[in-house]
Motif scaffolding. Structure first.
Motif, PDB file in Angstrom:
ATOM      1  N   LEU A 124       0.887  -1.384   0.164  1.00 26.57           N
ATOM      2  CA  LEU A 124       0.081  -0.174   0.086  1.00 26.57           C
ATOM      3  C   LEU A 124       0.710   1.068   0.187  1.00 26.57           C
ATOM      4  O   LEU A 124       1.833   1.453   0.680  1.00 26.57           O
ATOM      5  CB  LEU A 124      -1.034   0.057   1.086  1.00 26.57           C
ATOM      6  N   PRO A 125       0.516   2.118  -0.812  1.00 26.95           N
ATOM      7  CA  PRO A 125       1.441   3.473  -0.702  1.00 26.95           C
ATOM      8  C   PRO A 125       0.744   4.586   0.073  1.00 26.95           C
ATOM      9  O   PRO A 125      -0.428   4.321   0.792  1.00 26.95           O
ATOM     10  CB  PRO A 125       1.101   3.944  -2.374  1.00 26.95           C
ATOM     11  N   GLY A 126       1.379   5.546   0.161  1.00 26.77           N
ATOM     12  CA  GLY A 126       1.124   6.627   0.879  1.00 26.77           C
ATOM     13  C   GLY A 126       1.194   6.837   2.209  1.00 26.77           C
ATOM     14  O   GLY A 126       0.752   7.698   2.939  1.00 26.77           O
ATOM     15  N   PHE A 127       2.079   6.080   2.715  1.00 21.91           N
ATOM     16  CA  PHE A 127       2.295   6.012   4.221  1.00 21.91           C
ATOM     17  C   PHE A 127       2.960   7.388   4.660  1.00 21.91           C
ATOM     18  O   PHE A 127       2.665   8.237   5.544  1.00 21.91           O
ATOM     19  CB  PHE A 127       3.437   5.013   4.651  1.00 21.91           C
ATOM     20  N   THR A 181       0.613  10.551   4.218  1.00 20.21           N
ATOM     21  CA  THR A 181      -0.334  10.707   5.016  1.00 20.21           C
ATOM     22  C   THR A 181      -0.175  10.819   6.434  1.00 20.21           C
ATOM     23  O   THR A 181      -0.692  11.817   7.098  1.00 20.21           O
ATOM     24  CB  THR A 181      -1.340   9.304   4.879  1.00 20.21           C
ATOM     25  N   LEU A 182       0.809  10.190   6.858  1.00 17.67           N
ATOM     26  CA  LEU A 182       1.663  10.516   7.997  1.00 17.67           C
ATOM     27  C   LEU A 182       2.136  11.768   8.506  1.00 17.67           C
ATOM     28  O   LEU A 182       1.991  12.571   9.196  1.00 17.67           O
ATOM     29  CB  LEU A 182       2.309   9.477   8.710  1.00 17.67           C
ATOM     30  N   PHE A 193       1.342  14.542   6.586  1.00 19.04           N
ATOM     31  CA  PHE A 193       0.202  15.409   6.543  1.00 19.04           C
ATOM     32  C   PHE A 193      -0.465  15.448   8.018  1.00 19.04           C
ATOM     33  O   PHE A 193      -0.745  16.458   8.584  1.00 19.04           O
ATOM     34  CB  PHE A 193      -0.644  15.513   5.498  1.00 19.04           C
ATOM     35  N   THR A 194      -0.643  14.071   8.612  1.00 23.83           N
ATOM     36  CA  THR A 194      -1.489  14.218   9.935  1.00 23.83           C
ATOM     37  C   THR A 194      -0.599  14.968  10.870  1.00 23.83           C
ATOM     38  O   THR A 194      -1.117  15.583  11.740  1.00 23.83           O
ATOM     39  CB  THR A 194      -1.543  12.712  10.301  1.00 23.83           C
ATOM     40  N   LEU A 195       0.893  14.641  10.874  1.00 25.38           N
ATOM     41  CA  LEU A 195       1.673  15.401  11.888  1.00 25.38           C
ATOM     42  C   LEU A 195       1.830  16.963  11.652  1.00 25.38           C
ATOM     43  O   LEU A 195       1.672  17.672  12.719  1.00 25.38           O
ATOM     44  CB  LEU A 195       2.940  14.636  11.897  1.00 25.38           C
ATOM     45  N   TYR A 251      -0.538  18.975  10.353  1.00 28.19           N
ATOM     46  CA  TYR A 251      -1.803  19.410  10.553  1.00 28.19           C
ATOM     47  C   TYR A 251      -1.916  19.544  11.926  1.00 28.19           C
ATOM     48  O   TYR A 251      -2.422  20.477  12.736  1.00 28.19           O
ATOM     49  CB  TYR A 251      -2.721  18.551   9.699  1.00 28.19           C
ATOM     50  N   LEU A 252      -1.830  18.163  12.583  1.00 28.41           N
ATOM     51  CA  LEU A 252      -1.851  18.193  14.174  1.00 28.41           C
ATOM     52  C   LEU A 252      -1.060  19.274  14.970  1.00 28.41           C
ATOM     53  O   LEU A 252      -1.360  19.834  15.859  1.00 28.41           O
ATOM     54  CB  LEU A 252      -1.571  16.782  14.614  1.00 28.41           C
ATOM     55  N   PHE A 283      -7.909  15.809   6.623  1.00 25.82           N
ATOM     56  CA  PHE A 283      -7.034  15.334   7.921  1.00 25.82           C
ATOM     57  C   PHE A 283      -7.577  13.864   8.334  1.00 25.82           C
ATOM     58  O   PHE A 283      -6.765  13.103   8.541  1.00 25.82           O
ATOM     59  CB  PHE A 283      -7.101  16.425   8.781  1.00 25.82           C
ATOM     60  N   ALA A 291      -6.633  11.039   5.786  1.00 20.80           N
ATOM     61  CA  ALA A 291      -5.246  11.000   5.868  1.00 20.80           C
ATOM     62  C   ALA A 291      -4.822  10.314   7.142  1.00 20.80           C
ATOM     63  O   ALA A 291      -3.870   9.177   6.780  1.00 20.80           O
ATOM     64  CB  ALA A 291      -4.483  12.312   5.655  1.00 20.80           C
ATOM     65  N   TRP A 321      -6.050   6.690   7.080  1.00 22.84           N
ATOM     66  CA  TRP A 321      -4.988   5.987   6.244  1.00 22.84           C
ATOM     67  C   TRP A 321      -3.840   5.434   6.748  1.00 22.84           C
ATOM     68  O   TRP A 321      -3.411   4.335   6.937  1.00 22.84           O
ATOM     69  CB  TRP A 321      -4.995   6.470   4.860  1.00 22.84           C
ATOM     70  N   ALA A 322      -3.121   6.420   7.371  1.00 22.04           N
ATOM     71  CA  ALA A 322      -1.794   6.170   8.064  1.00 22.04           C
ATOM     72  C   ALA A 322      -2.089   5.063   9.292  1.00 22.04           C
ATOM     73  O   ALA A 322      -1.009   4.347   9.384  1.00 22.04           O
ATOM     74  CB  ALA A 322      -1.379   7.548   8.366  1.00 22.04           C
ATOM     75  N   PHE A 357      -1.020   1.118   8.147  1.00 22.72           N
ATOM     76  CA  PHE A 357       0.556   0.810   8.364  1.00 22.72           C
ATOM     77  C   PHE A 357       0.574   0.313   9.756  1.00 22.72           C
ATOM     78  O   PHE A 357      -0.135   0.929  10.949  1.00 22.72           O
ATOM     79  CB  PHE A 357       1.155   1.912   7.958  1.00 22.72           C
ATOM     80  N   PHE A 411     -11.686  19.557  15.063  1.00 25.81           N
ATOM     81  CA  PHE A 411     -10.762  18.919  14.633  1.00 25.81           C
ATOM     82  C   PHE A 411     -10.727  17.499  14.742  1.00 25.81           C
ATOM     83  O   PHE A 411     -10.744  16.481  13.532  1.00 25.81           O
ATOM     84  CB  PHE A 411      -9.437  19.243  15.339  1.00 25.81           C
TER      85      PHE A 411
END
Lengths: 283, 298
Positions: A14-17, A20-21, A23-25, A27-28, B84, B87, B90-91, B95, B159
């Motif tokens: 699966l791609p995008g790790f 996505t992680l 962007f998550t970090l 944005y958080l 958000f 994403a 998904w992460a 994973f 959020f």
């Protein structure tokens, strides 16, 4: 499970790790962590004397006492009635049950400002409910009792929604076993069903209590906001902000944040306890 | 439970009728007092000065500008938190990495923070005496007591909504379907749009409904950063407050009835989505930490 995990690591189909992680970090950090750290960094620039002068002032102490007291009693009332509502919704059939079930979430969905002006109007001396209580000498709006009413309203769904699923999952064979061994209905409830509900009940209680501690919108209208009398902590913080006393507001915010984090921790422990409890029951 | 089972133990699984009706009575009285009476009174108070006054208040330019600002704030906050949420889910769900539990707790954090403090943190960062306040004022950008501050506060309080619906859902669905699609030659985006999105669409919709309700109704946090400039930085809930505090009670309740209507629509949509996708039931709003919902699967 173990082999699949191993396989996934080897293949990584699966791609995008990273995307996505990442962007998550990002944005958080941007929305939550950096702004939140400002409260602690700003407070650390105060001397201990300045800090304690604000957070232990008589006005602040009175606000903590009222916040904790009103939130506690509101959560107790919600624990009792919430348990009854959850019980009735799971166990009995009656007309309008689905409607009641959907309506329980109203305090979550209704903006707090609307709840605030509505309760203030209802419980004022010439309101629908306040008008009935006034001849009895009971004043609700603009008193501590009014704050309790508002906090009960906003905390109502928590206990219903935490107890309901546990009650639905309860294995009725345990009840049969207890009653075939001679327990009466009350004993079955008190000794068999209630202990299973306890972790959920306490979780709901803690959530309702935490929500009530931070509540602002529904209280600001029904409270007269008199220091030492009807001022809860969020109202006190708002007062300091309106007077541009940012250091004071921030010091009080740190106290509230630490208390919220402690409650969050308690909820986590309770959840862990209830998970363990349920596994034990199944085994 | 089958009918045969029920008849085996006719009396033992339920209470005497007297107790049953008493409990139902108490529950209904509690719900009526705390939920139904306030709900009815919003509309009754809003219509107190007649339908003419009601619609006049709703058409007032200040009301219209408040509605516009609320739509702008929600229109920015909901899509951003949606991206958000997808994403993050998904992460986290697809994973394995260390520190997942900490990440989940941090995502839930805004739920446990008082609205007043949620506004305060942005004042500390972007306000006149804040960290970046002087830089922004040098460049003539206003954040606090202006629209960007309102949008930021709205993003903060809403959020976790989408993320906390999607994470447990995607965790439960596992990775095999996506992995199969990849092995069969689908690209990453094809896998996401054709396999993942159809699987999570109800959860996504659910999260959006809840996120939107809170975004449009937020009061405390927005109140701190707004500055209450009528016609400019007033959202619907803040407009309700201004009308109420200027003793225009019928006007305040007329505008409040809009928000109440929104709350009722939210409840109807929420119930409908739960009917379509049973697994979502009971996850709404309730800030039971997501960490624990999925802990066994981690």
């Amino acid at each position: 499970m173990a082999t699949r995990r191993l396989g996934a690591k080897k293949l990584r189909v699966l791609p995008g790790f990273k995307l996505t992680l990442g962007f998550t970090l990002f944005y958080l950090g941007l929305i939550v962590l950096i702004p939140l750290s400002a409260v602690f960094i700003k407070t650390s620039t105060l001397t201990w004397a300045q800090f304690s002068h604000t957070v232990f002032s008589p006005q602040a102490l009175a606000a903590y006492r009222l916040s904790f007291g009103a939130a506690f009693f509101a959560a107790v009332v919600n624990a009792i009635f919430g348990l009854i509502v959850a019980w009735v919704l799971v166990r009995y059939n009656f007309l309008g049950k689905k409607l009641v079930d959907a309506l329980v979430d109203l305090p979550f969905a209704l903006p707090t400002a609307v709840a605030g002006i509505t309760l203030a109007t209802l419980y004022s001396p010439n309101g629908w409910i306040g008008g009935l209580l006034a001849p009895l000498g009971i004043k609700v709006a603009y008193t501590q009792l009014g704050i309790f009413v508002a906090l009960t309203f906003i905390g109502l769904p928590f206990i219903v929604r935490t107890v309901q699923p546990v009650l639905e999952d309860f294995d009725p064979e345990l009840e049969d076993a207890a009653s075939s061994l001679g327990a009466n209905r009350w004993q079955v409830f008190w000794r068999v069903i209630f202990p299973t509900l306890t972790p959920a009940l306490l979780t709901g209680f803690a959530l309702a209590f935490a929500r009530a501690l931070g509540e602002y919108g529904s209280v600001v209208f029904i409270s007269s906001n008199i220091p030492m009398k009807t001022q809860i902590v969020p109202l006190l913080i708002m007062n300091e902000l309106d007077g541009f006393q940012y250091a004071k507001a921030t010091a009080l915010a740190v106290v509230m944040l630490v208390i919220s984090f402690l409650i969050l921790l308690a909820v986590n422990v309770l959840q862990w306890w209830s998970n363990r409890y349920n596994t034990n029951n199944l085994a | 439970m089958s009918a045969a089972e029920k008849t085996n133990v006719p009396h033992r699984r339920t209470e005497p009728p007297f107790v049953r009706w008493l409990l139902i009575g108490i529950a209904l009285a509690f719900i009526a007092l705390f939920l139904v009476v306030p709900l009815v009174s919003v509309f009754a108070e809003g219509l107190r000065q007649g339908l003419g006054f009601y619609f006049q208040t709703l058409r007032d330019p200040l009301t219209v500008s408040a509605i516009k600002l609320t739509l702008i704030a929600a229109g920015i906050a909901v899509p951003l938190n949606c991206i958000f949420g997808v994403a993050a889910a998904w992460a986290i769900a697809k994973f394995d990495f260390r520190g997942k539990n900490i990440l989940l707790t941090l995502i839930d954090l805004p739920f446990s923070i008082s609205p007043v403090i949620s506004g305060l943190i942005y004042v500390l960062v972007f306000g006149a005496q804040g960290w970046f306040g002087s830089w922004f004022s040098d460049h003539n950008i206003k954040i606090i007591f202006a629209v960007p501050g309102i949008v930021l506060a709205t993003i903060f309080v809403t959020f976790p909504f989408v993320a906390r619906e999607l994470i447990p859902l995607m965790q439960a669905q596992g990775r095999t379907e996506e992995e199969a699609a990849r092995v069969l030659g689908a690209s990453g985006w094809q896998t996401f749009w054709r396999v993942t999105i159809p699987n999570i669409k109800w959860g996504l919709l659910y999260g959006v409904i809840l996120c939107n309700a809170r975004a449009m109704g937020e009061f405390g946090a927005v109140s701190v950063v707004s500055g209450h400039i009528q016609g400019q930085t007033n959202t619907i809930p803040l407009h309700v407050q201004i009308l109420y505090e200027s003793d225009n009670f019928a006007g305040a309740f007329a505008v409040a009835s809009l928000l109440t209507f929104l709350a009722l629509v939210t409840l109807v949509l929420k119930t409908w989505v739960e009917y379509k996708h049973d697994a979502l039931r009971g996850t709404a709003f309730t800030p039971v930490p997501i960490v624990k919902n999925i802990s066994e699967k981690l």
